[in-house]
Motif scaffolding. Structure first.
Motif, PDB file in Angstrom:
ATOM      1  N   ALA A  16     -30.064  40.621  58.000  1.00 14.38           N
ATOM      2  CA  ALA A  16     -30.222  40.988  56.594  1.00 14.38           C
ATOM      3  C   ALA A  16     -29.008  41.770  56.085  1.00 14.38           C
ATOM      4  O   ALA A  16     -28.531  41.535  54.973  1.00 14.38           O
ATOM      5  CB  ALA A  16     -31.495  41.817  56.399  1.00 14.38           C
ATOM      6  N   GLU A  17     -28.490  42.673  56.899  1.00 13.33           N
ATOM      7  CA  GLU A  17     -27.302  43.445  56.514  1.00 13.33           C
ATOM      8  C   GLU A  17     -26.086  42.530  56.362  1.00 13.33           C
ATOM      9  O   GLU A  17     -25.291  42.685  55.428  1.00 13.33           O
ATOM     10  CB  GLU A  17     -27.018  44.544  57.540  1.00 13.33           C
ATOM     11  N   THR A  18     -25.948  41.570  57.264  1.00 12.97           N
ATOM     12  CA  THR A  18     -24.834  40.622  57.183  1.00 12.97           C
ATOM     13  C   THR A  18     -24.941  39.770  55.926  1.00 12.97           C
ATOM     14  O   THR A  18     -23.939  39.541  55.234  1.00 12.97           O
ATOM     15  CB  THR A  18     -24.791  39.722  58.437  1.00 12.97           C
ATOM     16  N   LEU A  19     -26.143  39.318  55.600  1.00 14.86           N
ATOM     17  CA  LEU A  19     -26.328  38.518  54.393  1.00 14.86           C
ATOM     18  C   LEU A  19     -26.045  39.338  53.137  1.00 14.86           C
ATOM     19  O   LEU A  19     -25.437  38.829  52.182  1.00 14.86           O
ATOM     20  CB  LEU A  19     -27.738  37.937  54.349  1.00 14.86           C
ATOM     21  N   ASP A  20     -26.455  40.588  53.117  1.00 19.18           N
ATOM     22  CA  ASP A  20     -26.156  41.461  51.979  1.00 19.18           C
ATOM     23  C   ASP A  20     -24.646  41.643  51.821  1.00 19.18           C
ATOM     24  O   ASP A  20     -24.113  41.555  50.712  1.00 19.18           O
ATOM     25  CB  ASP A  20     -26.824  42.831  52.142  1.00 19.18           C
ATOM     26  N   THR A  21     -23.962  41.872  52.934  1.00 17.81           N
ATOM     27  CA  THR A  21     -22.510  42.032  52.900  1.00 17.81           C
ATOM     28  C   THR A  21     -21.838  40.753  52.426  1.00 17.81           C
ATOM     29  O   THR A  21     -20.900  40.785  51.629  1.00 17.81           O
ATOM     30  CB  THR A  21     -21.980  42.428  54.291  1.00 17.81           C
ATOM     31  N   ALA A  22     -22.335  39.601  52.880  1.00 18.36           N
ATOM     32  CA  ALA A  22     -21.773  38.319  52.464  1.00 18.36           C
ATOM     33  C   ALA A  22     -21.992  38.080  50.973  1.00 18.36           C
ATOM     34  O   ALA A  22     -21.098  37.571  50.283  1.00 18.36           O
ATOM     35  CB  ALA A  22     -22.380  37.183  53.286  1.00 18.36           C
ATOM     36  N   ASN A  23     -23.151  38.445  50.453  1.00 18.86           N
ATOM     37  CA  ASN A  23     -23.418  38.285  49.021  1.00 18.86           C
ATOM     38  C   ASN A  23     -22.507  39.180  48.181  1.00 18.86           C
ATOM     39  O   ASN A  23     -22.000  38.759  47.138  1.00 18.86           O
ATOM     40  CB  ASN A  23     -24.880  38.580  48.700  1.00 18.86           C
ATOM     41  N   ILE A  24     -22.299  40.392  48.627  1.00 18.47           N
ATOM     42  CA  ILE A  24     -21.390  41.306  47.926  1.00 18.47           C
ATOM     43  C   ILE A  24     -19.978  40.732  47.943  1.00 18.47           C
ATOM     44  O   ILE A  24     -19.272  40.733  46.926  1.00 18.47           O
ATOM     45  CB  ILE A  24     -21.445  42.716  48.554  1.00 18.47           C
ATOM     46  N   ALA A  25     -19.569  40.213  49.092  1.00 25.68           N
ATOM     47  CA  ALA A  25     -18.236  39.616  49.213  1.00 25.68           C
ATOM     48  C   ALA A  25     -18.100  38.385  48.317  1.00 25.68           C
ATOM     49  O   ALA A  25     -17.068  38.187  47.673  1.00 25.68           O
ATOM     50  CB  ALA A  25     -17.958  39.246  50.669  1.00 25.68           C
ATOM     51  N   ALA A  26     -19.140  37.555  48.247  1.00 26.75           N
ATOM     52  CA  ALA A  26     -19.095  36.359  47.405  1.00 26.75           C
ATOM     53  C   ALA A  26     -18.960  36.735  45.936  1.00 26.75           C
ATOM     54  O   ALA A  26     -18.210  36.093  45.190  1.00 26.75           O
ATOM     55  CB  ALA A  26     -20.342  35.509  47.629  1.00 26.75           C
ATOM     56  N   ASN A  27     -19.653  37.787  45.514  1.00 22.26           N
ATOM     57  CA  ASN A  27     -19.526  38.254  44.138  1.00 22.26           C
ATOM     58  C   ASN A  27     -18.106  38.751  43.851  1.00 22.26           C
ATOM     59  O   ASN A  27     -17.551  38.493  42.784  1.00 22.26           O
ATOM     60  CB  ASN A  27     -20.540  39.351  43.834  1.00 22.26           C
ATOM     61  N   LEU A  28     -17.521  39.435  44.811  1.00 16.33           N
ATOM     62  CA  LEU A  28     -16.149  39.905  44.671  1.00 16.33           C
ATOM     63  C   LEU A  28     -15.187  38.724  44.550  1.00 16.33           C
ATOM     64  O   LEU A  28     -14.346  38.682  43.654  1.00 16.33           O
ATOM     65  CB  LEU A  28     -15.760  40.781  45.868  1.00 16.33           C
ATOM     66  N   LEU A  44      -7.503  31.812  47.283  1.00 15.44           N
ATOM     67  CA  LEU A  44      -8.477  32.895  47.414  1.00 15.44           C
ATOM     68  C   LEU A  44      -8.365  33.576  48.770  1.00 15.44           C
ATOM     69  O   LEU A  44      -8.501  34.796  48.881  1.00 15.44           O
ATOM     70  CB  LEU A  44      -9.893  32.359  47.193  1.00 15.44           C
ATOM     71  N   GLN A  45      -8.124  32.787  49.800  1.00 14.15           N
ATOM     72  CA  GLN A  45      -7.970  33.369  51.131  1.00 14.15           C
ATOM     73  C   GLN A  45      -6.770  34.303  51.169  1.00 14.15           C
ATOM     74  O   GLN A  45      -6.851  35.410  51.703  1.00 14.15           O
ATOM     75  CB  GLN A  45      -7.825  32.267  52.175  1.00 14.15           C
ATOM     76  N   LYS A  46      -5.675  33.872  50.553  1.00 15.50           N
ATOM     77  CA  LYS A  46      -4.477  34.699  50.528  1.00 15.50           C
ATOM     78  C   LYS A  46      -4.719  36.011  49.788  1.00 15.50           C
ATOM     79  O   LYS A  46      -4.260  37.072  50.198  1.00 15.50           O
ATOM     80  CB  LYS A  46      -3.339  33.914  49.875  1.00 15.50           C
ATOM     81  N   ALA A  59     -14.272  37.245  60.971  1.00 13.59           N
ATOM     82  CA  ALA A  59     -13.401  36.191  60.456  1.00 13.59           C
ATOM     83  C   ALA A  59     -14.166  34.967  59.950  1.00 13.59           C
ATOM     84  O   ALA A  59     -13.932  34.496  58.828  1.00 13.59           O
ATOM     85  CB  ALA A  59     -12.399  35.774  61.535  1.00 13.59           C
ATOM     86  N   GLN A  60     -15.058  34.434  60.754  1.00 16.55           N
ATOM     87  CA  GLN A  60     -15.745  33.203  60.367  1.00 16.55           C
ATOM     88  C   GLN A  60     -16.612  33.380  59.115  1.00 16.55           C
ATOM     89  O   GLN A  60     -16.499  32.574  58.183  1.00 16.55           O
ATOM     90  CB  GLN A  60     -16.571  32.664  61.532  1.00 16.55           C
ATOM     91  N   PRO A  61     -17.445  34.407  59.022  1.00 15.84           N
ATOM     92  CA  PRO A  61     -18.204  34.590  57.779  1.00 15.84           C
ATOM     93  C   PRO A  61     -17.316  34.867  56.568  1.00 15.84           C
ATOM     94  O   PRO A  61     -17.619  34.424  55.459  1.00 15.84           O
ATOM     95  CB  PRO A  61     -19.116  35.778  58.073  1.00 15.84           C
ATOM     96  N   ALA A  62     -16.218  35.586  56.765  1.00 17.90           N
ATOM     97  CA  ALA A  62     -15.306  35.862  55.651  1.00 17.90           C
ATOM     98  C   ALA A  62     -14.734  34.556  55.100  1.00 17.90           C
ATOM     99  O   ALA A  62     -14.710  34.333  53.886  1.00 17.90           O
ATOM    100  CB  ALA A  62     -14.184  36.795  56.097  1.00 17.90           C
ATOM    101  N   LEU A  63     -14.287  33.679  55.974  1.00 17.51           N
ATOM    102  CA  LEU A  63     -13.750  32.383  55.550  1.00 17.51           C
ATOM    103  C   LEU A  63     -14.836  31.517  54.928  1.00 17.51           C
ATOM    104  O   LEU A  63     -14.588  30.778  53.976  1.00 17.51           O
ATOM    105  CB  LEU A  63     -13.094  31.668  56.725  1.00 17.51           C
ATOM    106  N   VAL A  65     -17.456  32.545  53.224  1.00 11.90           N
ATOM    107  CA  VAL A  65     -17.718  33.047  51.880  1.00 11.90           C
ATOM    108  C   VAL A  65     -16.658  32.524  50.915  1.00 11.90           C
ATOM    109  O   VAL A  65     -16.975  32.023  49.831  1.00 11.90           O
ATOM    110  CB  VAL A  65     -17.763  34.599  51.868  1.00 11.90           C
ATOM    111  N   ILE A  66     -15.397  32.604  51.297  1.00 10.44           N
ATOM    112  CA  ILE A  66     -14.308  32.121  50.448  1.00 10.44           C
ATOM    113  C   ILE A  66     -14.474  30.627  50.186  1.00 10.44           C
ATOM    114  O   ILE A  66     -14.346  30.157  49.053  1.00 10.44           O
ATOM    115  CB  ILE A  66     -12.945  32.428  51.088  1.00 10.44           C
ATOM    116  N   ARG A  67     -14.787  29.867  51.224  1.00 14.89           N
ATOM    117  CA  ARG A  67     -14.957  28.414  51.081  1.00 14.89           C
ATOM    118  C   ARG A  67     -16.112  28.089  50.148  1.00 14.89           C
ATOM    119  O   ARG A  67     -16.004  27.219  49.272  1.00 14.89           O
ATOM    120  CB  ARG A  67     -15.198  27.775  52.450  1.00 14.89           C
TER     121      ARG A  67
END
Length: 103
Positions: A16-28, A44-46, A59-63, A65-67
């Protein structure tokens, strides 16, 4: 045969914490993409990869989210270009602009 995965309470909390962080990152990512008119994965990655990783995603979740954000903008732009969101004078078309850069 189906396999049902049942996480422990600690695992469920971590997920749940990872999904919340991913949603915040996606909004950013989405906000920066719209503001800077940069919609490609590479662009966007750059711009944002390090910042997203600093928020706590590996790394993998960050990429991922960007994708996902880049793909969502690609779909949205295709719909606008095809006239599926109304005429050029409609709010979605004006917000994105028909002559948007394709970076």
């Amino acid at each position: 045969m189906q396999v049902k995965l049942v996480p422990t309470s600690e695992q469920a909390l971590a997920l749940a914490e990872t999904l919340d962080t991913a949603n915040i990152a996606a909004n950013l990512v989405s906000g920066v993409a719209f503001e800077k008119k940069v919609f490609s994965r590479a662009g966007l990655q750059k711009l944002l990869y390090r910042q997203i990783k600093a928020q706590g995603l590996s790394a993998q979740p960050a990429l991922h989210v960007i994708r996902k954000v880049a793909d969502a903008y690609t779909t949205l732009h295709a719909q606008v270009d095809a006239g599926l969101l109304g005429p050029e004078s409609s709010q979605p078309s004006r917000k994105l602009g028909r002559s948007r850069p394709r970076s």
